[in-house]
Design an enzyme around this catalytic site. Structure first.
Site, PDB file in Angstrom:
ATOM      1  N   HIS A 126      -0.456  31.262 -25.508  1.00  0.00           N
ATOM      2  CA  HIS A 126      -0.082  31.640 -24.152  1.00  0.00           C
ATOM      3  C   HIS A 126       1.190  32.486 -24.238  1.00  0.00           C
ATOM      4  O   HIS A 126       1.694  32.751 -25.326  1.00  0.00           O
ATOM      5  CB  HIS A 126       0.158  30.402 -23.286  1.00  0.00           C
ATOM      6  CG  HIS A 126       1.299  29.562 -23.759  1.00  0.00           C
ATOM      7  ND1 HIS A 126       1.187  28.666 -24.806  1.00  0.00           N
ATOM      8  CD2 HIS A 126       2.610  29.492 -23.368  1.00  0.00           C
ATOM      9  CE1 HIS A 126       2.351  28.087 -25.017  1.00  0.00           C
ATOM     10  NE2 HIS A 126       3.244  28.565 -24.160  1.00  0.00           N
ATOM     11  N   THR A 173       1.869  38.037 -23.839  1.00  0.00           N
ATOM     12  CA  THR A 173       1.604  39.075 -24.834  1.00  0.00           C
ATOM     13  C   THR A 173       1.826  38.564 -26.251  1.00  0.00           C
ATOM     14  O   THR A 173       2.581  37.634 -26.475  1.00  0.00           O
ATOM     15  CB  THR A 173       2.513  40.305 -24.615  1.00  0.00           C
ATOM     16  OG1 THR A 173       3.863  39.859 -24.463  1.00  0.00           O
ATOM     17  CG2 THR A 173       2.089  41.108 -23.399  1.00  0.00           C
ATOM     18  N   ARG A 174       1.148  39.247 -27.210  1.00  0.00           N
ATOM     19  CA  ARG A 174       1.375  39.033 -28.631  1.00  0.00           C
ATOM     20  C   ARG A 174       1.351  40.398 -29.322  1.00  0.00           C
ATOM     21  O   ARG A 174       0.558  41.271 -28.977  1.00  0.00           O
ATOM     22  CB  ARG A 174       0.270  38.171 -29.262  1.00  0.00           C
ATOM     23  CG  ARG A 174       0.304  36.720 -28.890  1.00  0.00           C
ATOM     24  CD  ARG A 174       1.474  35.975 -29.510  1.00  0.00           C
ATOM     25  NE  ARG A 174       1.377  34.549 -29.263  1.00  0.00           N
ATOM     26  CZ  ARG A 174       1.690  33.948 -28.141  1.00  0.00           C
ATOM     27  NH1 ARG A 174       2.118  34.664 -27.107  1.00  0.00           N
ATOM     28  NH2 ARG A 174       1.583  32.641 -27.995  1.00  0.00           N
ATOM     29  N   LYS A 215      10.494  41.273 -23.146  1.00  0.00           N
ATOM     30  CA  LYS A 215      10.214  39.990 -23.801  1.00  0.00           C
ATOM     31  C   LYS A 215      10.906  39.986 -25.163  1.00  0.00           C
ATOM     32  O   LYS A 215      10.703  40.887 -25.985  1.00  0.00           O
ATOM     33  CB  LYS A 215       8.709  39.802 -23.986  1.00  0.00           C
ATOM     34  CG  LYS A 215       8.323  38.505 -24.684  1.00  0.00           C
ATOM     35  CD  LYS A 215       6.803  38.387 -24.798  1.00  0.00           C
ATOM     36  CE  LYS A 215       6.406  37.119 -25.540  1.00  0.00           C
ATOM     37  NZ  LYS A 215       4.939  36.972 -25.633  1.00  0.00           N
ATOM     38  N   HIS A 258      12.199  34.662 -34.191  1.00  0.00           N
ATOM     39  CA  HIS A 258      11.036  34.242 -34.970  1.00  0.00           C
ATOM     40  C   HIS A 258      11.490  33.193 -35.979  1.00  0.00           C
ATOM     41  O   HIS A 258      12.325  33.493 -36.840  1.00  0.00           O
ATOM     42  CB  HIS A 258      10.444  35.463 -35.673  1.00  0.00           C
ATOM     43  CG  HIS A 258       9.135  35.213 -36.343  1.00  0.00           C
ATOM     44  ND1 HIS A 258       8.109  34.490 -35.760  1.00  0.00           N
ATOM     45  CD2 HIS A 258       8.666  35.611 -37.562  1.00  0.00           C
ATOM     46  CE1 HIS A 258       7.072  34.464 -36.576  1.00  0.00           C
ATOM     47  NE2 HIS A 258       7.392  35.125 -37.683  1.00  0.00           N
ATOM     48  N   CYS A 292       6.702  27.748 -26.622  1.00  0.00           N
ATOM     49  CA  CYS A 292       5.450  27.611 -27.350  1.00  0.00           C
ATOM     50  C   CYS A 292       5.734  26.877 -28.650  1.00  0.00           C
ATOM     51  O   CYS A 292       6.883  26.571 -28.978  1.00  0.00           O
ATOM     52  CB  CYS A 292       4.780  28.960 -27.588  1.00  0.00           C
ATOM     53  SG  CYS A 292       5.610  30.001 -28.793  1.00  0.00           S
ATOM     54  N   LYS A 345      -3.174  37.335 -33.471  1.00  0.00           N
ATOM     55  CA  LYS A 345      -3.780  38.668 -33.556  1.00  0.00           C
ATOM     56  C   LYS A 345      -5.069  38.673 -34.363  1.00  0.00           C
ATOM     57  O   LYS A 345      -5.937  39.516 -34.169  1.00  0.00           O
ATOM     58  CB  LYS A 345      -2.781  39.653 -34.155  1.00  0.00           C
ATOM     59  CG  LYS A 345      -2.356  39.330 -35.574  1.00  0.00           C
ATOM     60  CD  LYS A 345      -1.323  40.290 -36.136  1.00  0.00           C
ATOM     61  CE  LYS A 345       0.044  40.072 -35.560  1.00  0.00           C
ATOM     62  NZ  LYS A 345       0.640  38.739 -35.926  1.00  0.00           N
TER      63      LYS A 345
END
Length: 378
Positions: free
Chosen positions: A45, A48-49, A263, A267, A312, A345
């Site tokens: 969710h 975007t990715r 956004k 990471h 997430c 992806k």
């Protein structure tokens, strides 16, 4: 469904992809999801990715992401839904660092077109960015883009249903058992049987894998949407997807696509946790500070008001590569887990792999990198 060919356990990105590809091959598919389809408690969710081909993590991913592109485009054509938008990807880091050398290695091995920018060239090409520091470079990949992740999950579920798959949400699995020539899956509401089982349970995979013994952990990740000072500089025609080294880890971002702003997220960087139940869902100012410190150094105009935020969960393997393999207890049980924060992806090609493993016992795609043997606890 009295008896399925394949049960898919977990219907996030990988599970809906598996259901879609299994149904494309004519299998009777039952999908089970413990929450509502499209929920925001796992890893699939957040609007975007990023999708990119010059893959710094390992060159072996490049053929897979190329195949994934084909899958996303096929899904768009089948359903008439826009899922993937092209956008350059800018990788920033030390010229001899992991990000830059990884991109260069994958590009060289697979003949990908990339462009190297010196530090003072970055603001000329992308005005929102500050010049880079000594020893840093920018690598631009033009064959990149972003996926509308929530729409992608919905589209794969819709495509699976249109081909006859039965998808049940709000049905929590209690246990599964391989028995005789099939598997039995016990849920809170009822029990189901099938010839094969595919487990795509995301951060809930650990308890379901039982004796597999894979060393999986989870990591809480916070994504922010911030209002920039000059929105015109952050449109996708002037602002790229980016993956960049910061003083406190690696950060990534996506252009401003709506009123929420840019956004941005760090990471990795958070603590590894034993289970998804340990993930704190509330977002605090402390979650913002590493991101804002990165922006003040690299993209100061994006360090604006927080318009939105999302939590997430990454499911991690120690080496950050996936697990796609048969379960050691049964060749009828296939596991896809540990996508380590960079898997979404690949969903179309992972779905294709899982369909092959479930129906044929093998896949034509190379999966040696993803074997479970490397992760078995001693």
């Amino acid at each position: 469904m009295a008896h399925a060919d394949v049960i898919v356990l977990g219907l996030g990105g990988m599970g809906t992809a598996a259901a879609w590809h299994l149904a494309r091959r004519g299998a009777r598919v039952l999908g089970l999801e413990q929450f509502a389809l499209g929920h925001a408690l796992g890893s699939s969710h957040g609007h975007t990715r990023i999708i990119r081909q010059a893959y710094y993590e390992h060159p072996s991913y490049v053929p897979l992401v190329r195949r994934a592109y084909q899958g996303w485009y096929d899904l768009e054509q089948t359903l008439g839904t826009h899922l993937l938008t092209a956008c350059p990807c800018l990788t920033i880091g030390a010229s001899d660092g992991e990000l830059v050398t990884g991109v260069q290695r994958s590009a060289a091995e697979h003949s990908l077109s990339i462009e190297t920018l010196a530090g003072d060239e970055i603001p000329t090409r992308f005005p929102a960015f500050r010049p880079l520091g000594p020893g840093e470079v920018g690598i631009v990949e033009h064959t990149a883009g972003f996926l509308y992740v929530d729409d992608c999950v919905r589209a794969m579920a819709d495509a699976a249903r249109s081909l006859g798959a039965v998808l049940h949400d709000n049905e929590r699995v209690v246990s599964w058992h391989a028995e005789g020539d099939g598997v039995r899956v016990v849920c809170e509401k009822e029990t189901h049987t099938a010839s094969s089982l595919v487990i795509t349970a995301g951060p809930w995979a650990g308890p379901l894998l039982g004796s597999m013994g894979a060393k999986l952990s989870v990591m809480r990740q916070v994504v922010l949407w911030l209002a920039p000072d000059d929105p015109a500089l952050y449109r996708r025609d002037t602002f790229p997807i980016f993956v960049a080294d910061g003083d406190d880890g690696v950060f990534y971002g996506i252009p401003m696509l709506d009123a929420r702003g840019v956004k941005v997220a760090r990471h990795y960087g958070a603590a590894e946790l034993p289970s998804v139940g340990d993930v704190e869902r509330e977002i605090t100012p402390a979650d913002e500070e590493p991101v804002r410190a990165f922006l003040r150094r690299r993209i100061p105009g994006a360090d604006g008001e927080r318009r939105d935020a999302s939590t997430c969960v990454y499911t991690l393997t120690p080496d950050r590569h996936f697990v796609i393999d048969h379960h050691p207890d049964s060749q009828r049980v296939i596991v896809a887990a540990g996508f380590s924060g960079h898997g979404f992806k690949f969903a179309p090609v992972v779905g294709e792999m899982l369909a092959g493993l479930a129906l044929d016992g093998k896949t034509t795609w190379p999966v040696e990198l993803f074997g479970r043997g490397r992760l078995i606890a001693e």
